[in-house]
Write an enzyme that holds these catalytic residues in place. Structure first.
Site, PDB file in Angstrom:
ATOM      1  N   CYS A 392       0.792  -1.236   0.000  1.00  0.00           N
ATOM      2  CA  CYS A 392       0.000   0.000   0.000  1.00  0.00           C
ATOM      3  C   CYS A 392       0.826   1.290   0.000  1.00  0.00           C
ATOM      4  O   CYS A 392       0.480   2.220  -0.746  1.00  0.00           O
ATOM      5  CB  CYS A 392      -1.016  -0.018   1.138  1.00  0.00           C
ATOM      6  SG  CYS A 392      -0.464  -0.720   2.683  1.00  0.00           S
ATOM      7  N   GLN A 439       1.001 -11.567  -2.456  1.00  0.00           N
ATOM      8  CA  GLN A 439      -0.438 -11.390  -2.284  1.00  0.00           C
ATOM      9  C   GLN A 439      -1.071 -10.979  -3.609  1.00  0.00           C
ATOM     10  O   GLN A 439      -0.431 -10.342  -4.438  1.00  0.00           O
ATOM     11  CB  GLN A 439      -0.742 -10.305  -1.245  1.00  0.00           C
ATOM     12  CG  GLN A 439      -0.424 -10.695   0.186  1.00  0.00           C
ATOM     13  CD  GLN A 439      -0.804  -9.605   1.168  1.00  0.00           C
ATOM     14  OE1 GLN A 439      -0.660  -8.425   0.860  1.00  0.00           O
ATOM     15  NE2 GLN A 439      -1.286  -9.988   2.332  1.00  0.00           N
ATOM     16  N   HIS A 568      -8.367  -1.259   0.527  1.00  0.00           N
ATOM     17  CA  HIS A 568      -7.412  -2.373   0.486  1.00  0.00           C
ATOM     18  C   HIS A 568      -8.231  -3.644   0.241  1.00  0.00           C
ATOM     19  O   HIS A 568      -9.221  -3.874   0.945  1.00  0.00           O
ATOM     20  CB  HIS A 568      -6.676  -2.540   1.815  1.00  0.00           C
ATOM     21  CG  HIS A 568      -5.935  -1.331   2.287  1.00  0.00           C
ATOM     22  ND1 HIS A 568      -4.562  -1.214   2.195  1.00  0.00           N
ATOM     23  CD2 HIS A 568      -6.365  -0.189   2.880  1.00  0.00           C
ATOM     24  CE1 HIS A 568      -4.189  -0.051   2.717  1.00  0.00           C
ATOM     25  NE2 HIS A 568      -5.265   0.586   3.139  1.00  0.00           N
TER      26      HIS A 568
END
Length: 718
Positions: A392, A439, A568
């Site tokens: 992020c 991820q 997110h």
């Protein structure tokens, strides 16, 4: 010094053949400490009994409201939840293990302190199981003290079962000790020892546990205004917040199933501990059912399947970082490709971001203050750098790289970048807890009025992916916590948007009030595998704070600048973790689209080797993972080996097949599906693969894998 040294040596000594040495002298040495605890507890308990007698004399009535709205009368400081249960029915009183008083878990033997709403819970309820296993941990602690004279540290309940960590020096308990501990716990259960609770001052607690440095450290770490409670069961007295069972006789079955090493405070630099895992039940049938399920889980363990199928391995030279072998790489890449297709369909833009950042980035994001110990950091030209543990902050730099317009929003940035987190070595566990991972991470930068649509779209994508896997899942909305940051109005609008997005799915969901992150509300997604084990993988989290920290803005239709909201989100979560879950979910019997071994061609004799290679070549042109077994073994042996290796299809070929341009189709469940033209078969297999079907085009052939998954999910849904 000599005698003390001998005793210490006894404490730390265990025979390697599994037989227990005599710990009589060790326990005798600890006996004054145990007796002191009981004596002090009885003093404090007498003080509490006086308060109950005073409450009886005061005779202050209270009203107790049950979940159905019915009310019961009681006396303040006297009536207990168990008393109320007895008023309702004796059968209920025998089953109830814990209460909730105005939402707070409460011992059923603890007097009520005023008018209240009361709920009663049995072992069948989550609150009941947690209490049952927490109380059982105290029984385990007593067994460890009486058997080995250990220093107890902490003993929490787990999702299934419990453990107790204890200090015994630098020696490890062997598996041979488990049966002795089980017998101790069984004896404690038969003894029907009462659980008792007292409230003490900090000084009283310190005096009670002064011989145990671990308990002293815990007490000293409690907040100044903390209420300190002590519980007793038989000769075992422990620092604990409770609640607990009425007595030990509720435990009817026990299994001590593992003994391992741990470290105090999970820090390898601190004292080594012995961790004893166990589970208990209110009847033996439930224990047998659990044991059967655990045996099935062992067969499916991804660490074992990974070795058997040559999917991956770990090496001590790079602990916590997986080596995916060619077969494992095929599965890994298939998962990534699935998500890339979904990203295209849902209009995400894939980006590539750096792995290493100057630590000033993490200071801006806040991770330097709260996450530094979980990061790998190092110096480069006298400046501190770190490997990224999440994507992020880097995506925030991308958004802020130039002036953004409201017309660009929502901006969906997806990233398969490698992440590193500095997990303790003792916490590493196969693919489910690693240091290096990827991820399916994406961040959506959007306007506040776009949140609902973006989250709704994400939940639709999530459902499509989990349907492909055959995974069931549940959702919960976690709302504003007490220490939230940001404007209340923004929080309220965000929670409303998430509520509407959840409602749009048509699936049931629950509320987790106050369980959101300080920077935004979130939806927690819990996934269930074929054995109904649950895992946390997917997530969707709103973030109001990172845009402030990075000073992110976009230009509105006028001249005004506004801050975006960051969503997110991840579907797989960690690809490594999802790999592990799916390995166990399918029990290594991969559906064709995920399978690293899709087709095996088996020639009947040497004269058919050429045709077998021709068949293999045609299948490779259609992008199948295909092998041909041209060894000199018998055909039946080759077929059996291919079935055990979990090839989805085994194509047997001989002279007749060569002449006719056919193959004899078998599946790994040993079903024969007859002769098929190769030119006709390939499109069928392509359709099965590309549709990502869980079942064979010839019918389900995985009774222990996909079929069981579908049956269990159907039972759950019904």
């Amino acid at each position: 010094m000599g005698a003390a040294s001998d005793v210490q040596q006894q404490v730390q000594s265990l025979q390697l053949d599994g037989k227990t040495m005599s710990f009589t002298e060790v326990v005798q040495q600890k006996k004054p400490y145990y007796e002191k605890r009981v004596q002090l507890f009885e003093q404090y308990a007498a003080r509490q009994k006086d308060r109950i007698e005073a409450a009886k004399a005061a005779n202050v009535p209270i009203k107790i409201v049950l979940p159905d709205g019915a009310t019961k009368e009681g006396l303040k400081g006297v009536t207990t939840p168990l008393d109320v249960a007895k008023q309702i029915s004796n059968s209920l009183a025998k089953k109830v293990v814990v209460a909730k008083v105005d939402g707070e878990t409460w011992d059923v033997f603890r007097p009520l302190e005023g008018d209240c709403a009361l709920q009663l819970h049995s072992f069948d309820d989550p609150e009941g199981r947690e209490t049952f296993w927490h109380s059982s941990a105290h029984m385990l602690g007593q067994a460890l003290e009486l058997e080995y004279g250990v220093d107890l540290t902490i003993g929490p309940a787990l999702e299934e079962g419990f453990y107790y960590d204890c200090y015994m020096g630098d020696k490890a308990l062997s598996d041979g000790e488990r049966s002795n501990i089980e017998k101790r716990i069984e004896a404690i259960a038969k003894d029907g020892q009462r659980f008792e609770r007292v409230v003490v001052s900090r000084d009283e607690a310190l005096a009670m546990f002064e011989e145990n440095k671990f308990k002293i450290e815990i007490i000293n770490g409690l907040p100044e205004d903390a209420t300190i409670t002590i519980y007793r069961v038989g000769p075992m007295v422990d620092l604990c917040s409770g609640p607990h069972l009425p007595n030990s006789s509720f435990v009817k079955a026990v299994s001590v199933f593992n003994v391992s090493r741990a470290f105090w405070r999970a820090d390898v630099a601190k004292e080594p501990l012995q961790r004893v895992y166990a589970i208990t039940f209110p009847d033996k049938a439930q224990l047998k059912e659990w044991q059967h399920r655990i045996e099935e889980a062992k067969k499916r363990d991804h660490r074992n399947v990974g070795v058997q199928q040559e999917l991956f391995f770990f090496h001590q030279l790079s602990p916590g970082s997986c080596f995916f072998l060619p077969y494992g790489g095929r599965i890994y890449n298939a998962l990534i490709e699935l998500m890339r297709e979904k990203y295209w369909e849902y209009e995400y833009e894939e980006v590539v971001s750096p792995n290493i950042y100057n630590f000033s980035l993490w200071e801006t994001s806040g991770h330097a203050d709260h996450y530094r110990e979980n990061m790998f950091s190092f110096d480069v030209e006298k400046a501190e750098y770190g490997l990224k543990p999440m994507n992020c902050p880097g995506h925030c730099l991308m958004f802020g790289n130039r002036v953004r317009s409201y017309r660009e929003l929502p901006l969906r940035l997806a990233d398969f970048g490698v992440l590193h987190r500095n997990e303790f070595s003792g916490a590493l566990h196969g693919l489910t807890r690693v240091r290096r991972f990827v991820q399916d991470d994406a961040h959506i930068f959007c306007r506040p009025d776009q949140v609902m649509a973006e989250v709704t779209s994400f939940l639709k994508m999530l459902n499509e992916v989990y349907d492909i896997f055959g995974l069931d899942y549940t959702m919960a909305l976690s709302t504003r916590p007490e220490g939230y940051l940001g404007e209340l109005e923004l929080w309220n609008k965000a929670e409303t948007a998430l509520t509407e997005a959840l409602n749009s799915t048509g699936r049931p969901w629950v509320m987790n009030p106050g369980d959101g992150a300080f920077y935004g509300p979130k939806i927690d997604i819990t996934v269930y595998d074929a054995l109904r084990r649950k895992f946390q993988c997917a997530t969707v989290q709103l973030d109001f704070q990172l845009p402030i920290r990075f000073n992110l803005t976009y230009a509105t239709e006028g001249t005004e600048s506004k801050r975006p909201v960051i969503v997110h989100r991840a579907v797989l979560g960690s690809v490594e973790r999802m790999f592990a879950i799916l390995t166990e979910h399918f029990a290594g019997k991969w559906p064709l689209w995920l399978s690293p071994r899709q087709v095996m061609v088996v020639p009947i004799s040497e004269s058919s080797y050429g045709y077998a290679q021709q068949v293999r070549s045609e299948l490779r042109k259609a992008w199948f993972h295909v092998d041909a077994d041209v060894s000199d073994r018998k055909m039946q042996k080759k077929v059996r080996e291919a079935q055990l290796a979990q090839f989805n299809y085994i194509l047997v070929v001989g002279e007749n097949e060569k002449v006719e341009g056919t193959v004899n189709v078998r599946t790994r469940d040993n079903k024969v599906h007859g002769m098929h033209k190769l030119a006709d078969l390939i499109p069928l297999l392509v359709q099965e693969r590309d549709s990502r079907s869980l079942n064979s085009v010839f019918g389900s052939h995985d009774s222990s894998g996909q079929q069981q998954n579908a049956e269990q999910q159907q039972q759950h849904n019904s």
